[in-house]
Design a protein around this motif. Structure first.
Motif, PDB file in Angstrom:
ATOM      1  N   GLY A 165      -5.727  -2.071  -3.488  1.00  0.00           N
ATOM      2  CA  GLY A 165      -6.076  -1.763  -4.864  1.00  0.00           C
ATOM      3  C   GLY A 165      -4.860  -1.803  -5.962  1.00  0.00           C
ATOM      4  N   ARG A 166      -5.376  -1.614  -7.124  1.00  0.00           N
ATOM      5  CA  ARG A 166      -4.444  -1.595  -8.245  1.00  0.00           C
ATOM      6  C   ARG A 166      -3.750  -0.361  -8.637  1.00  0.00           C
ATOM      7  NH1 ARG A 166      -8.094  -5.163 -12.158  1.00  0.00           N
ATOM      8  NH2 ARG A 166      -9.438  -3.755 -11.349  1.00  0.00           N
ATOM      9  N   TRP A 167      -2.572  -0.522  -9.703  1.00  0.00           N
ATOM     10  CA  TRP A 167      -2.328   0.856 -10.113  1.00  0.00           C
ATOM     11  C   TRP A 167      -3.550   1.702 -10.489  1.00  0.00           C
ATOM     12  CZ3 TRP A 167       1.996   1.696  -7.593  1.00  0.00           C
ATOM     13  CH2 TRP A 167       3.024   0.573  -7.432  1.00  0.00           C
ATOM     14  N   GLY A 168      -3.635   2.823 -10.533  1.00  0.00           N
ATOM     15  CA  GLY A 168      -4.641   3.662 -11.247  1.00  0.00           C
ATOM     16  C   GLY A 168      -5.885   3.733 -10.295  1.00  0.00           C
ATOM     17  N   ASP A 169      -6.341   2.824  -9.499  1.00  0.00           N
ATOM     18  CA  ASP A 169      -7.347   2.825  -8.694  1.00  0.00           C
ATOM     19  C   ASP A 169      -7.307   4.044  -7.857  1.00  0.00           C
ATOM     20  OD1 ASP A 169      -8.287   0.614  -9.631  1.00  0.00           O
ATOM     21  OD2 ASP A 169      -7.919  -0.783  -7.643  1.00  0.00           O
ATOM     22  N   PRO A 170      -8.604   4.556  -7.562  1.00  0.00           N
ATOM     23  CA  PRO A 170      -8.577   5.762  -6.742  1.00  0.00           C
ATOM     24  C   PRO A 170      -8.006   5.369  -5.212  1.00  0.00           C
ATOM     25  CG  PRO A 170     -10.839   5.299  -7.558  1.00  0.00           C
ATOM     26  CD  PRO A 170     -10.015   4.456  -7.973  1.00  0.00           C
ATOM     27  N   VAL A 171      -7.299   6.316  -4.792  1.00  0.00           N
ATOM     28  CA  VAL A 171      -6.668   6.326  -3.609  1.00  0.00           C
ATOM     29  C   VAL A 171      -7.515   7.236  -2.616  1.00  0.00           C
ATOM     30  CG1 VAL A 171      -4.687   6.356  -2.201  1.00  0.00           C
ATOM     31  CG2 VAL A 171      -4.471   5.795  -4.302  1.00  0.00           C
TER      32      VAL A 171
ATOM     33  N   ALA B 151       0.692   7.331  -6.397  1.00  0.00           N
ATOM     34  CA  ALA B 151      -0.639   8.194  -6.439  1.00  0.00           C
ATOM     35  C   ALA B 151      -0.129   9.776  -5.923  1.00  0.00           C
ATOM     36  CB  ALA B 151      -1.764   7.788  -5.557  1.00  0.00           C
TER      37      ALA B 151
ATOM     38  N   GLU C 135       0.651  -1.029   0.282  1.00  0.00           N
ATOM     39  CA  GLU C 135      -0.040   0.060   0.084  1.00  0.00           C
ATOM     40  C   GLU C 135       1.048   1.281   0.107  1.00  0.00           C
ATOM     41  OE1 GLU C 135      -3.585   2.263  -0.175  1.00  0.00           O
ATOM     42  OE2 GLU C 135      -2.969  -0.032  -0.802  1.00  0.00           O
TER      43      GLU C 135
ATOM     44  N   ARG D  36       1.913   2.022  -3.447  1.00  0.00           N
ATOM     45  CA  ARG D  36       0.467   2.689  -4.412  1.00  0.00           C
ATOM     46  C   ARG D  36       0.322   3.816  -3.971  1.00  0.00           C
ATOM     47  NH1 ARG D  36      -5.333   2.282  -4.642  1.00  0.00           N
ATOM     48  NH2 ARG D  36      -5.627   2.137  -2.442  1.00  0.00           N
ATOM     49  N   ARG D  37       0.221   4.429  -2.535  1.00  0.00           N
ATOM     50  CA  ARG D  37       0.249   5.620  -2.195  1.00  0.00           C
ATOM     51  C   ARG D  37       1.020   6.711  -2.424  1.00  0.00           C
ATOM     52  NH1 ARG D  37      -4.046   7.058   0.878  1.00  0.00           N
ATOM     53  NH2 ARG D  37      -5.458   5.468   1.457  1.00  0.00           N
TER      54      ARG D  37
END
Length: 95
Positions: free
Chosen positions: A80-86, A19, A12, A15-16
């Motif tokens: 989530g995956r890359w590009g999913d809303p954070v 983003a 995570e 991912r964050r």
């Protein structure tokens, strides 16, 4: 800064962090990360999961990102995956 994202999100925190980097200007990201000694090579390695920041660096990243990336995020599986809303962080009020 151009990010090269792998097929799998390693955690995570990555991912964050990705983003946050995509949401801020390159100049702002460079200034914030330069102040804590993180360069583009380290960013790429953190995002791919090749490098997991140590405890002190996690704290510095949390401060540099305005707590968009928390210390604990690097130890959690990706939500989530890359590009999913954070989702934005919500701070709790002190009781």
């Amino acid at each position: 800064m151009r990010l090269y994202l792998g097929a799998v999100v390693p955690n995570e925190g990555a991912r964050r962090f990705a983003a946050w980097l995509n949401a801020v200007s390159s100049a702002h990201a460079a200034k914030a990360l330069g102040a804590i000694g993180v360069d583009a090579m380290h960013v790429d390695r953190m995002i791919t999961g090749e490098l997991v920041p140590g405890q002190r660096q996690r704290f510095d990243i949390a401060r540099a990102t305005g707590h968009a990336v928390l210390v604990r995020d690097w130890s959690q599986p990706a939500f989530g995956r890359w590009g999913d809303p954070v989702p934005a962080r919500r701070m709790r009020r002190a009781a």
